[in-house]
Design an enzyme around this catalytic site. Structure first.
Site, PDB file in Angstrom:
ATOM      1  N   HIS A 102       9.418  25.061   6.799  1.00 21.58           N
ATOM      2  CA  HIS A 102       9.575  24.212   7.980  1.00 21.58           C
ATOM      3  C   HIS A 102      10.689  24.692   8.906  1.00 21.58           C
ATOM      4  O   HIS A 102      11.138  23.956   9.778  1.00 21.58           O
ATOM      5  CB  HIS A 102       9.825  22.760   7.561  1.00 21.58           C
ATOM      6  CG  HIS A 102       9.183  21.754   8.458  1.00 21.58           C
ATOM      7  ND1 HIS A 102       9.807  21.206   9.545  1.00 21.58           N
ATOM      8  CD2 HIS A 102       7.955  21.223   8.444  1.00 21.58           C
ATOM      9  CE1 HIS A 102       9.003  20.361  10.149  1.00 21.58           C
ATOM     10  NE2 HIS A 102       7.865  20.348   9.508  1.00 21.58           N
ATOM     11  N   ASP A 167      14.141  12.538   9.132  1.00 24.71           N
ATOM     12  CA  ASP A 167      13.050  11.681   9.589  1.00 24.71           C
ATOM     13  C   ASP A 167      11.703  12.072   8.982  1.00 24.71           C
ATOM     14  O   ASP A 167      10.779  11.263   8.970  1.00 24.71           O
ATOM     15  CB  ASP A 167      12.957  11.722  11.109  1.00 24.71           C
ATOM     16  CG  ASP A 167      14.175  11.096  11.765  1.00 24.71           C
ATOM     17  OD1 ASP A 167      14.810  10.235  11.140  1.00 24.71           O
ATOM     18  OD2 ASP A 167      14.500  11.470  12.906  1.00 24.71           O
ATOM     19  N   GLU A 281      19.141   5.622  15.652  1.00 20.77           N
ATOM     20  CA  GLU A 281      18.760   6.819  16.386  1.00 20.77           C
ATOM     21  C   GLU A 281      18.438   6.417  17.822  1.00 20.77           C
ATOM     22  O   GLU A 281      18.625   5.262  18.211  1.00 20.77           O
ATOM     23  CB  GLU A 281      17.561   7.527  15.741  1.00 20.77           C
ATOM     24  CG  GLU A 281      17.918   8.277  14.474  1.00 20.77           C
ATOM     25  CD  GLU A 281      16.857   9.287  14.056  1.00 20.77           C
ATOM     26  OE1 GLU A 281      15.937   9.567  14.861  1.00 20.77           O
ATOM     27  OE2 GLU A 281      16.952   9.803  12.922  1.00 20.77           O
TER      28      GLU A 281
END
Length: 536
Positions: A102, A167, A281
């Site tokens: 990732h 997240d 956030e």
């Protein structure tokens, strides 16, 4: 919150976008020694093109580099054997651990070398996640290859969970800890790397080392946030806390950035403390994206988005800002949750009538991005190029950044993707670790420009936009720092690390003297040249 959103009309455009837009990284010269295939790990090496092609790029789809082989280790000792062989070879070859791949600028790539498929460590080895819930502070020992989603599942069986989450949970423990691991809980608990007690690391010499703040501490601090440059993280001992059952999840809308940032900073301050959100956030949505973007999302209904578009039109704002907050609770506390939320909201100055609320399970909240991923995968929109730019901005300059970037550079364009913007407390970060943050202020903002490129032209345009953003920061003397950094020159990396550069260079020479580990980012290019000359 989701990390990518696309307009439906772009589906066909993106399907042909990947080919031809990947930048090729230079490979190591000479290929692999035949002696490698005489080692005990030989049966776990794959050299067929199908295997190497699968690990030749990463989530970013921005760079490409084919390895000569892929190792599927059964134990950390297999990784150590591979690295020792490379380090002792006349021509050491690159080795890069890969979890979910990732990264997006080459951290998981090994040009001309060997990619280590870390996921193989977890196959059939349940002991790779072990929870200690009795006596003293609870913790979990998790293999570096383990997904955070699986760590959550295992710890919840004991009524416990880690304190800080990214997240997206389909990332590996070793992967996020090699960067920092940030999310909405970091304002209170620091990044994930600040919640680690101990590591097992395989260094660039092939040595298997257990390290902590008190034992081999230089390696411990170097590996945490170290971008894979000092060792392969094969185990982490992570702090746990009691896990809640449910989450009250809210988004609050603002039409001006001054009020938005003032409220965000209040929410992460000691003035609010435990009476506030457990997660904070924020993001902003450009006015044009409210009109031209999706007509509904997994959080906002079509009526919600129409209401927000009306707010932007009525106020004349070029963007709508959202604070995203979450309060954790258990069923026994449900009666007091409404009052606690009401009391907190009374202290904030969001647009009246623009509170959007959901009540969900703790697991649903933490794994919320998975739902968006499934939607995007179903229409072939997940695997596109991601020319992301993540930067930390000092609090004193965030309004300048907003005025010149969001209301300036982005005013007449509508790139596909998501824009994050939320503050963190610097005193929750440990400066002994490798990750770099702005140095002079007690609060800094993370700004994430999480673009998705739907064509080759999009990649070029967004790359130029990112360069313009960084050029503006430099010209305006905004002392920002990249998170998940990317630089194309040794000077760029040296400026990024600043005062830490000399120390990190010495640590690289100590723990990876042949510059074997994760070379795709090309951080220590000068050391690599010296190592090549020395081995010639």
């Amino acid at each position: 919150m989701a990390r990518t959103r696309f307009a439906a009309f772009a589906i066909l455009a993106c399907l042909s976008a990947v080919a031809g837009q990947l930048r090729q990284l230079p490979a190591a010269a000479g290929g692999l020694s035949a002696d490698l295939f005489g080692l005990s790990i030989a049966s776990r090496l794959r050299t067929d093109r199908n295997s190497t092609a699968k690990v030749s790029t990463d989530f970013g789809l921005m760079v490409e580099a084919a390895p000569e082989a892929v190792l599927h280790p059964a134990t950390p000792a297999d990784i150590a054997e591979l690295i020792r062989f490379s380090a002792s070879s006349p021509a050491p070859f690159p080795v890069a651990p890969r979890g979910q791949g990732h990264s997006w600028r080459g951290q998981a790539l090994a040009p001309g070398g060997v990619v280590v498929d870390m996921r193989s460590l977890g196959r059939g080895h349940r002991a790779r996640i072990r929870v200690s819930a009795s006596g003293g502070e609870p913790y979990v020992d998790a293999g570096g290859e383990q997904l955070w989603a699986d760590v959550l599942r295992a710890t919840l069986k004991h009524g416990l969970a880690p304190r800080v989450w990214t997240d997206y949970l389909r990332l590996t423990v070793g992967g996020t800890l090699s960067n920092a691991g940030i999310g909405g809980q970091a304002f209170r608990h620091g990044p994930q790397i600040a919640n680690v007690h101990e590591l097992d690391v395989v260094t660039g010499t092939g040595e298997m080392v257990t390290c902590s703040r008190d034992k081999n501490s230089d390696l411990f601090f170097a590996a945490l946030g170290g971008l894979g440059q000092f060792g392969v993280i094969t185990r982490a001992r992570i702090r746990l806390e009691p896990a809640p059952k449910r989450v009250r999840w809210v988004r609050l809308a603002y039409s001006d950035v001054v009020t938005f940032t003032k409220d965000q900073e209040l929410l992460i301050s000691d003035r609010i403390g435990e009476a506030g959100f457990d997660y904070v956030e924020g993001q902003l949505q450009l006015n044009r994206s409210l009109i031209e973007g999706p007509k509904s999302t997994l959080f906002f209904s079509s009526d919600d988005l129409n209401k927000l578009a009306g707010l932007a039109y009525r106020t004349g704002s070029s963007a709508i800002y959202y604070i995203e907050g979450a309060m954790y609770y258990n069923e026994a506390d449900a009666g007091s949750m409404d009052q606690k939320m009401e009391t907190l909201l009374e202290r904030l100055s969001f647009q009246p009538g623009f509170v959007f609320t959901k009540d969900v399970t703790y697991v649903h909240f933490l794994d919320r991005v998975r739902q968006e991923e499934e939607v995007l995968r179903s229409v072939g929109m997940w695997e596109v190029s991601h020319p992301w730019l993540n930067i930390f901005i000092p609090r004193s300059r965030i309004l300048d950044f907003d005025a010149n970037v969001f209301k300036g550079m982005l005013n007449d364009i509508n790139p596909s993707g998501l824009i994050l913007m939320y503050p963190m407390n610097k005193n929750k970060w440990d400066d002994q670790m490798t990750t770099i943050t702005p140095s002079d202020e007690d609060v800094f903002y993370t700004v994430g420009l999480l673009w998705s490129a739907l064509s080759k032209e999009d990649v070029e345009r967004l790359e130029k936009l990112n360069e313009s953003v960084m050029a503006f920061c430099d010209k305006a003397s905004i002392k920002c720092r990249q998170y998940l950094p990317h630089y194309t020159s040794q000077d760029g990396w040296q400026q990024h690390f600043g005062a830490k550069w000399e120390k990190l260079t010495k640590l690289k020479a100590k723990y990876d003297p042949h510059t074997i580990l994760s070379p795709g980012q090309r951080i220590f290019q000068s050391l690599a040249k010296e190592a090549t000359i020395a081995s010639a």
